[in-house]
Structures are given as structure tokens and as C-alpha cells.
Motif scaffolding. Sequence first.
Motif, PDB file in Angstrom:
ATOM      1  N   GLU A 113       0.825  -1.207   0.000  1.00  0.00           N
ATOM      2  CA  GLU A 113       0.000   0.000   0.000  1.00  0.00           C
ATOM      3  C   GLU A 113       0.858   1.255   0.000  1.00  0.00           C
ATOM      4  O   GLU A 113       0.525   2.240  -0.660  1.00  0.00           O
ATOM      5  CB  GLU A 113      -0.942  -0.005   1.206  1.00  0.00           C
ATOM      6  CG  GLU A 113      -2.049  -1.021   1.091  1.00  0.00           C
ATOM      7  CD  GLU A 113      -2.909  -1.095   2.344  1.00  0.00           C
ATOM      8  OE1 GLU A 113      -2.549  -0.473   3.362  1.00  0.00           O
ATOM      9  OE2 GLU A 113      -3.925  -1.793   2.289  1.00  0.00           O
ATOM     10  N   ALA A 114       1.975   1.224   0.729  1.00  0.00           N
ATOM     11  CA  ALA A 114       2.866   2.383   0.761  1.00  0.00           C
ATOM     12  C   ALA A 114       3.479   2.618  -0.617  1.00  0.00           C
ATOM     13  O   ALA A 114       3.571   3.760  -1.075  1.00  0.00           O
ATOM     14  CB  ALA A 114       3.962   2.188   1.803  1.00  0.00           C
ATOM     15  N   SER A 115       3.871   1.548  -1.309  1.00  0.00           N
ATOM     16  CA  SER A 115       4.445   1.738  -2.638  1.00  0.00           C
ATOM     17  C   SER A 115       3.377   2.197  -3.629  1.00  0.00           C
ATOM     18  O   SER A 115       3.666   2.974  -4.540  1.00  0.00           O
ATOM     19  CB  SER A 115       5.130   0.460  -3.122  1.00  0.00           C
ATOM     20  OG  SER A 115       4.219  -0.592  -3.213  1.00  0.00           O
ATOM     21  N   GLU A 116       2.127   1.743  -3.472  1.00  0.00           N
ATOM     22  CA  GLU A 116       1.040   2.226  -4.329  1.00  0.00           C
ATOM     23  C   GLU A 116       0.795   3.712  -4.101  1.00  0.00           C
ATOM     24  O   GLU A 116       0.588   4.465  -5.049  1.00  0.00           O
ATOM     25  CB  GLU A 116      -0.239   1.434  -4.071  1.00  0.00           C
ATOM     26  CG  GLU A 116      -0.223   0.033  -4.629  1.00  0.00           C
ATOM     27  CD  GLU A 116      -1.465  -0.761  -4.242  1.00  0.00           C
ATOM     28  OE1 GLU A 116      -2.355  -0.199  -3.555  1.00  0.00           O
ATOM     29  OE2 GLU A 116      -1.537  -1.935  -4.620  1.00  0.00           O
ATOM     30  N   ARG A 121       1.506   9.255  -5.921  1.00  0.00           N
ATOM     31  CA  ARG A 121       2.074  10.582  -5.681  1.00  0.00           C
ATOM     32  C   ARG A 121       2.968  10.985  -6.842  1.00  0.00           C
ATOM     33  O   ARG A 121       2.894  12.103  -7.342  1.00  0.00           O
ATOM     34  CB  ARG A 121       2.875  10.601  -4.379  1.00  0.00           C
ATOM     35  CG  ARG A 121       3.365  11.991  -3.985  1.00  0.00           C
ATOM     36  CD  ARG A 121       4.245  11.949  -2.763  1.00  0.00           C
ATOM     37  NE  ARG A 121       5.519  11.306  -2.995  1.00  0.00           N
ATOM     38  CZ  ARG A 121       6.567  11.901  -3.592  1.00  0.00           C
ATOM     39  NH1 ARG A 121       6.459  13.130  -4.035  1.00  0.00           N
ATOM     40  NH2 ARG A 121       7.695  11.262  -3.756  1.00  0.00           N
ATOM     41  N   ILE A 122       3.792  10.069  -7.317  1.00  0.00           N
ATOM     42  CA  ILE A 122       4.688  10.365  -8.435  1.00  0.00           C
ATOM     43  C   ILE A 122       3.884  10.653  -9.695  1.00  0.00           C
ATOM     44  O   ILE A 122       4.178  11.595 -10.429  1.00  0.00           O
ATOM     45  CB  ILE A 122       5.675   9.204  -8.656  1.00  0.00           C
ATOM     46  CG1 ILE A 122       6.668   9.144  -7.498  1.00  0.00           C
ATOM     47  CG2 ILE A 122       6.400   9.343  -9.987  1.00  0.00           C
ATOM     48  CD1 ILE A 122       7.537   7.917  -7.494  1.00  0.00           C
ATOM     49  N   LEU A 123       2.853   9.851  -9.931  1.00  0.00           N
ATOM     50  CA  LEU A 123       2.032  10.067 -11.127  1.00  0.00           C
ATOM     51  C   LEU A 123       1.282  11.388 -11.042  1.00  0.00           C
ATOM     52  O   LEU A 123       1.109  12.070 -12.046  1.00  0.00           O
ATOM     53  CB  LEU A 123       1.061   8.914 -11.323  1.00  0.00           C
ATOM     54  CG  LEU A 123       1.701   7.578 -11.710  1.00  0.00           C
ATOM     55  CD1 LEU A 123       0.637   6.498 -11.761  1.00  0.00           C
ATOM     56  CD2 LEU A 123       2.432   7.690 -13.028  1.00  0.00           C
TER      57      LEU A 123
END
Length: 151
Positions: A113-116, A121-123
Motif C-alpha cells: 500500500e505504501a508503494s502504491e 504521488r509520483i504520477l
Amino acid sequence: KSPQSHSRGLGRSSSIIEDDEEAERYIAQYEQKKDKANLNMCSAYTHVFADTIRSIAVLIAAILGQCVHSITPEVADASASIVVSAVILFALLPLIVGMVRTFYELLAIWREEASERELERILSIGSTSVLPSRSISTSVSDSVSPRGHAN
């Protein structure tokens, strides 16, 4: 054809994919609840088992303390407590293993979930419009007054 009547090939619609993803999430949640219920049941059984073993040990220690003159009631009770503690510790091993496994599963879910969230955020940063950059000479001339003093 409706989206639900498409075959399960490459040409399936996005609503089917969303339904499949939702079904996978539901199955994962069901498995987590099932594992949690198993841990709860294991904990309850261990508690009942410990109470039963301790009651039996108290009865045996009392009988030994009264019937065998070389064993004092205190020594019988202390010995029974040590034996019961060892049995309970052995009986707790499946519960402890289940708790550690659940901890690592939750840790993996949290990391996913943190990486998602990081990817979202990056997108979202990449999709915002980029402000026009100013040249270095413009930024220097903006920050220095005509007399040469900084603003």
C-alpha cells in the motif's frame, strides 16, 4: 454484448477487470479474516487448555502433598507450576507461529500500500503542469536592486 458476457480473453472490458480485481481483494480479505479467526480460536483453546491443566495439576499436587510425606505441599505446588508452565509454553507455539506469520503478511500488505501511494504521488506530480522556468540571469537581476544591494 454486455460487459459481463465477454469471454475471458484479451478483449475483455475494463469493468470485468475491475470486477476481477474486486473479487481478488474480497478473497484476500476473507483469507485474512479466516486466519484471524483461527488465531482467536487457537488463543481461546490454549486458554481453556491452560486452565484445565492447571486445575488438574493443583489436584495432583494436593494429593501428593497430603499422601507422600517426603513431599511438602509447597514443593508439590511449585513443581506442578513449573510442569504446567512448560506444557502451556509448548501449547502456545502454534499461536506464536500464527501471530508471526500474520505480522509478516500485514507488513507485506502495508509495504504494498505504501508503494502504491508513492506511485500515485509520483504520477500526480508528473501530471501537473510544469511552470515555465526563469533563466538564471533573470532570477539574479530580480533579486538584486539597481544599486547592487540584495532585495
